[in-house]
Write an enzyme that holds these catalytic residues in place. Sequence first.
Site, short mmCIF file in Angstrom:
data_model
loop_
_atom_site.label_atom_id
_atom_site.label_comp_id
_atom_site.label_asym_id
_atom_site.label_seq_id
_atom_site.Cartn_x
_atom_site.Cartn_y
_atom_site.Cartn_z
N SER A 31 -1.63 3.90 3.42
CA SER A 31 -2.06 4.24 1.99
C SER A 31 -1.62 5.71 1.96
CB SER A 31 -3.45 4.38 1.85
OG SER A 31 -4.27 4.83 2.75
N HIS B 137 0.62 -2.37 0.96
CA HIS B 137 -0.79 -1.84 0.91
C HIS B 137 -2.04 -2.78 0.63
CE1 HIS B 137 -3.78 1.41 -0.03
NE2 HIS B 137 -4.06 1.24 1.19
N GLU C 261 -0.82 -3.29 -2.99
CA GLU C 261 0.41 -2.77 -3.49
C GLU C 261 1.25 -2.53 -2.89
OE1 GLU C 261 -2.46 1.10 -5.43
OE2 GLU C 261 -1.90 0.99 -3.52
N ASN D 175 -5.61 4.10 -4.91
CA ASN D 175 -6.58 5.34 -4.32
C ASN D 175 -6.59 6.51 -5.26
OD1 ASN D 175 -7.11 3.95 -2.27
ND2 ASN D 175 -5.75 4.90 -0.71
#
Length: 286
Positions: free
Chosen positions: A120, A141, A153, A192
């Site tokens: 990440s 991800h 992702e 995130n």
Amino acid sequence: MDIKTILVIGAGTMGRQIATSCALGGFTTILQDISGSALDEARADLEGWTARRVAKGKLQAEIADAALARLSQSTELGACAAQADLVIEAAVERLDIKRSIFAELGKNAPAHAILVTNSSTLASSHVAEASGRASQVCNMHFFNPALVMKCVEIVRNEQTSDETIQSVMAVARALGKEPVLVNKEIPGFIANRMMGAIQREALNLASLGVASIKDIDTTARTALGHPMGPFELMDLVGLDVTDFIAQATYSETGEDVDQPHPMVTQKVAEGKLGRKSGEGFYEYRG
Ligand code: CAA
């Protein structure tokens, strides 16, 4: 591309659940880690998880058994890489280690194999050159808990080919996930960044004494419909991971707003890492 065998590197929290997800998705799966005891612990964890789901009536015993039979484990990276059509790296978040893994994959994986990182914080362009096949590299991800969370992702670097993206998207869908495409390497990708903004505000509200941690979490759940409050989520993800993501983001952006929050850093210094250590913002005794 016809992907049949997936190698997952790293038997930690993420790697072991990604590997189980791949096995349940019908792929021949190898979970690799340098530590044999980590692999044994992961296997016991996954057998417990599948047994609980079977007991709850959410998974047929035959499907669970077939998935566990498709999932093997090994400490030998080179030999496993030679069998893989897709490699998902979920090792420790250290660039030097990831680079050496991608260099070894570049040497040992079949020429057609796609190499992705679950990172990440490290965009795939940092490891793509080491693999010698940059067009077959991207981020894939997953989210914690990877067996449950639908989002994956898929982040392309400047050299990732369209074919690679299509194949990785197809694998994510075969795992029952909902992949999203991130077209630019940006710190934090999509999720995130949004999660960081919420956490930052929650931490500021708590440190200003505006409300208790419990009430801030309750508000996120009851006013915003989030499945967990931001403090509960940080405890789930791990405060060390939360702090590491903030440090990595700050080192790339240099923006004050991205600096690790002292409340989190303090907890990490005290060894209070969240659920995994028995205490974070909440206590998890027994
Ligand atoms: N591992 C595997 N499965 C788990 C699990 C875990 N750690 N925790 C819960 N589950 C499963 C349960 O077995 C249960 O499955 P069934 O419905 O099939 O029985 C299901 O999830 C729901 O669990 P619970 O009923 O116990 O609890 P819940 O309804 O509160 O759900 C949750 C738990 C799925 C974790 C939910 O609270 C949630 O979605 N929380 C938000 C998680 C999130 O935002 N994750 C992203 C973190 S950010 C990240 O990962 C990115 C990064 O780079 C760090």
